[in-house]
Design a protein around this motif. Structure first.
Motif, mmCIF file in Angstrom:
data_model
loop_
_atom_site.group_PDB
_atom_site.id
_atom_site.type_symbol
_atom_site.label_atom_id
_atom_site.label_comp_id
_atom_site.label_asym_id
_atom_site.label_seq_id
_atom_site.Cartn_x
_atom_site.Cartn_y
_atom_site.Cartn_z
ATOM 1 N N ARG A 309 0.842 -1.190 0.000
ATOM 2 C CA ARG A 309 0.000 0.000 0.000
ATOM 3 C C ARG A 309 0.879 1.243 0.000
ATOM 4 O O ARG A 309 1.826 1.337 0.776
ATOM 5 N N ASP A 310 0.542 2.184 -0.880
ATOM 6 C CA ASP A 310 1.259 3.463 -0.952
ATOM 7 C C ASP A 310 2.769 3.273 -1.092
ATOM 8 O O ASP A 310 3.571 3.982 -0.467
ATOM 9 N N GLY A 311 3.153 2.286 -1.907
ATOM 10 C CA GLY A 311 4.565 2.069 -2.180
ATOM 11 C C GLY A 311 5.326 1.331 -1.103
ATOM 12 O O GLY A 311 6.550 1.202 -1.193
ATOM 13 N N VAL A 312 4.617 0.828 -0.085
ATOM 14 C CA VAL A 312 5.269 0.110 1.014
ATOM 15 C C VAL A 312 4.723 -1.309 1.081
ATOM 16 O O VAL A 312 3.506 -1.529 1.073
ATOM 17 N N LEU A 313 5.626 -2.274 1.150
ATOM 18 C CA LEU A 313 5.269 -3.684 1.265
ATOM 19 C C LEU A 313 5.531 -4.121 2.701
ATOM 20 O O LEU A 313 6.680 -4.151 3.150
ATOM 21 N N ARG A 324 9.502 -4.776 6.364
ATOM 22 C CA ARG A 324 8.949 -3.529 5.825
ATOM 23 C C ARG A 324 9.845 -3.103 4.670
ATOM 24 O O ARG A 324 11.015 -2.758 4.880
ATOM 25 N N LEU A 325 9.296 -3.152 3.448
ATOM 26 C CA LEU A 325 10.112 -2.995 2.250
ATOM 27 C C LEU A 325 9.452 -2.043 1.261
ATOM 28 O O LEU A 325 8.237 -1.835 1.287
ATOM 29 N N ALA A 326 10.259 -1.525 0.364
ATOM 30 C CA ALA A 326 9.764 -0.711 -0.743
ATOM 31 C C ALA A 326 10.485 -1.145 -2.012
ATOM 32 O O ALA A 326 11.680 -1.471 -1.969
ATOM 33 N N PRO A 327 9.785 -1.192 -3.142
ATOM 34 C CA PRO A 327 10.459 -1.524 -4.395
ATOM 35 C C PRO A 327 11.606 -0.562 -4.675
ATOM 36 O O PRO A 327 11.483 0.652 -4.478
ATOM 37 N N ASP A 328 12.706 -1.130 -5.126
ATOM 38 C CA ASP A 328 13.897 -0.357 -5.480
ATOM 39 C C ASP A 328 14.366 -0.869 -6.835
ATOM 40 O O ASP A 328 15.197 -1.768 -6.914
ATOM 41 N N GLY A 331 14.434 -4.639 -7.383
ATOM 42 C CA GLY A 331 14.663 -5.252 -6.082
ATOM 43 C C GLY A 331 13.813 -4.627 -4.998
ATOM 44 O O GLY A 331 12.816 -3.944 -5.257
ATOM 45 N N LEU A 332 14.201 -4.874 -3.750
ATOM 46 C CA LEU A 332 13.496 -4.348 -2.587
ATOM 47 C C LEU A 332 14.520 -3.826 -1.585
ATOM 48 O O LEU A 332 15.621 -4.367 -1.466
ATOM 49 N N ARG A 333 14.118 -2.810 -0.851
ATOM 50 C CA ARG A 333 14.995 -2.241 0.171
ATOM 51 C C ARG A 333 14.145 -1.825 1.362
ATOM 52 O O ARG A 333 13.072 -1.252 1.191
ATOM 53 N N GLY A 334 14.608 -2.146 2.566
ATOM 54 C CA GLY A 334 13.844 -1.765 3.743
ATOM 55 C C GLY A 334 14.442 -2.324 5.011
ATOM 56 O O GLY A 334 15.665 -2.293 5.194
#
Length: 349
Positions: A309-313, A324-328, A331-334
């Motif tokens: 939701r709202d760019g946060v996984l 708690r991750l965000a697409p990068d 990939g993913l970063r968080g």
């Protein structure tokens, strides 16, 4: 000279078509009832790992062995009990797309046959989803045609059953009721949104989209239609394809893969010290998400579920442990969070 340099730079940016992959069958058991599973080898070690990790995690919730020679010894016995029959078919292997169908029988409260289609970018090992290959308008058009084809097949079967006999036949009436209810439910916009086109399978002749049968296990004996499938030829698909889809499916031009981590296997580390592997499932229409991850040292699956939701996984493993991750890019970063402890988590293809 400039033309040669431009061609070289384009190949570096977008990749070049690989040689066909080598697909070796790993065997569990002996004789005609032995289970077989694919092990893939390409010219690129990273692509090889991406493909094999995806296949093993998706099928067994287990990491792939480091070498084909290790075979299937690392697969736990309970997996074989749940899947007494297992095999595969190579559908396309031309250096652009590697497509396989894993098929067999899965058992829980009862046993059911299953098929799972997997297609990969042969050069990079990226697992291909419909959103990679088709534009948003193309996906909507394909979905309309798939649902229209399924509805036409159901109406034809209902009409044929209705004309078979004038006298009352209980089984025939039950079949008509089954297919009529199925037709009604599959015309519901909510169903069509969830199912979309169904399962995608790519072969040398085009792309096929399949959906499950109308009946549940208890009513399967009544259901003569089994599953539903709609095939599209390359010529039919052309207007619906993204540039990346045209490059892979038709061999026309070159284009980069979409930068999305969903429906991929990613590698990385927690706090830069603990190597991990994560298989992120496709994002669902309601924003729900799921993944399986492993500490590479221990190779045991950990399931996480949550929302994007709202760019946060946000994926929860337990009441006090979550990711708690965000697409990068791709990939993913968080962060990996457990109680008050927070550690950086970085993942990439």
């Amino acid at each position: 000279m400039r033309r040669i340099l431009a061609t070289f730079l384009l190949a570096c940016a977008f990749g070049v078509h690989a040689a066909p992959a080598v697909v070796q069958g790993l065997v569990h058991g002996t004789g005609p009832e032995a289970q077989r599973f694919p092990w893939v080898r390409t010219d690129d070690a990273k692509a090889t790992d991406r493909i094999n990790q995806f296949l093993f995690i998706d099928t067994f919730e287990a990491m792939a062995p480091a070498r084909a020679g290790d075979g299937l010894r690392g697969i736990e016995a309970q997996n074989w009990q749940r899947m007494p029959n297992l095999g595969y078919v190579v559908l396309r292997n031309d250096g652009r797309v590697l497509s396989l169908r894993v098929e067999g029988e899965g058992c829980g409260a009862y046993c059911e046959s299953f098929t799972a289609g997997h297609a990969f970018d042969a050069a990079t090992g990226r697992h291909l989803s419909p959103g990679d290959l088709f534009t948003a308008e193309g996906l909507a058009d394909i979905a309309r045609k798939v649902h229209a084809n399924n509805a036409a097949r159901l109406r034809k079967e209902i009409a044929a059953l209705g004309s078979k006999a004038r006298s009352k036949d209980e089984e025939r009436e039950d079949k008509i009721a089954l297919y009529t209810e199925c037709l009604t439910s599959r015309q519901d916009p909510a169903y069509q949104k969830i199912e979309a086109m169904g399962r995608m399978e790519i072969d040398a002749k085009g792309v096929m989209f399949s959906q499950g049968r109308c009946s549940n296990h208890a009513m399967r004996a009544l259901d003569d239609l089994d599953g539903f499938s709609t095939r599209f030829t390359p010529a039919q698909l052309g207007p619906s394809l993204t540039p990346y889809g045209r490059a892979l499916l038709l061999g026309e031009g070159a284009a980069p893969a979409p930068a999305s981590p969903f429906d991929q296997v990613l590698h990385g580390s927690i706090d830069g010290k603990l190597p991990v592997t994560l298989r992120l499932e496709p994002l669902r229409n309601d924003g729900s998400a799921a993944a399986t991850y492993f500490y590479d040292r221990y190779r045991k699956p950990l399931s996480v579920f949550g929302k994007y939701r709202d760019g946060v996984l946000l994926l929860e493993e337990s009441s006090d442990t979550r990711l708690r991750l965000a697409p990068d890019g791709a990939g993913l970063r968080g962060e990996w969070i457990s109680g008050q402890k927070k550690l950086p988590l970085v993942l990439a293809p």
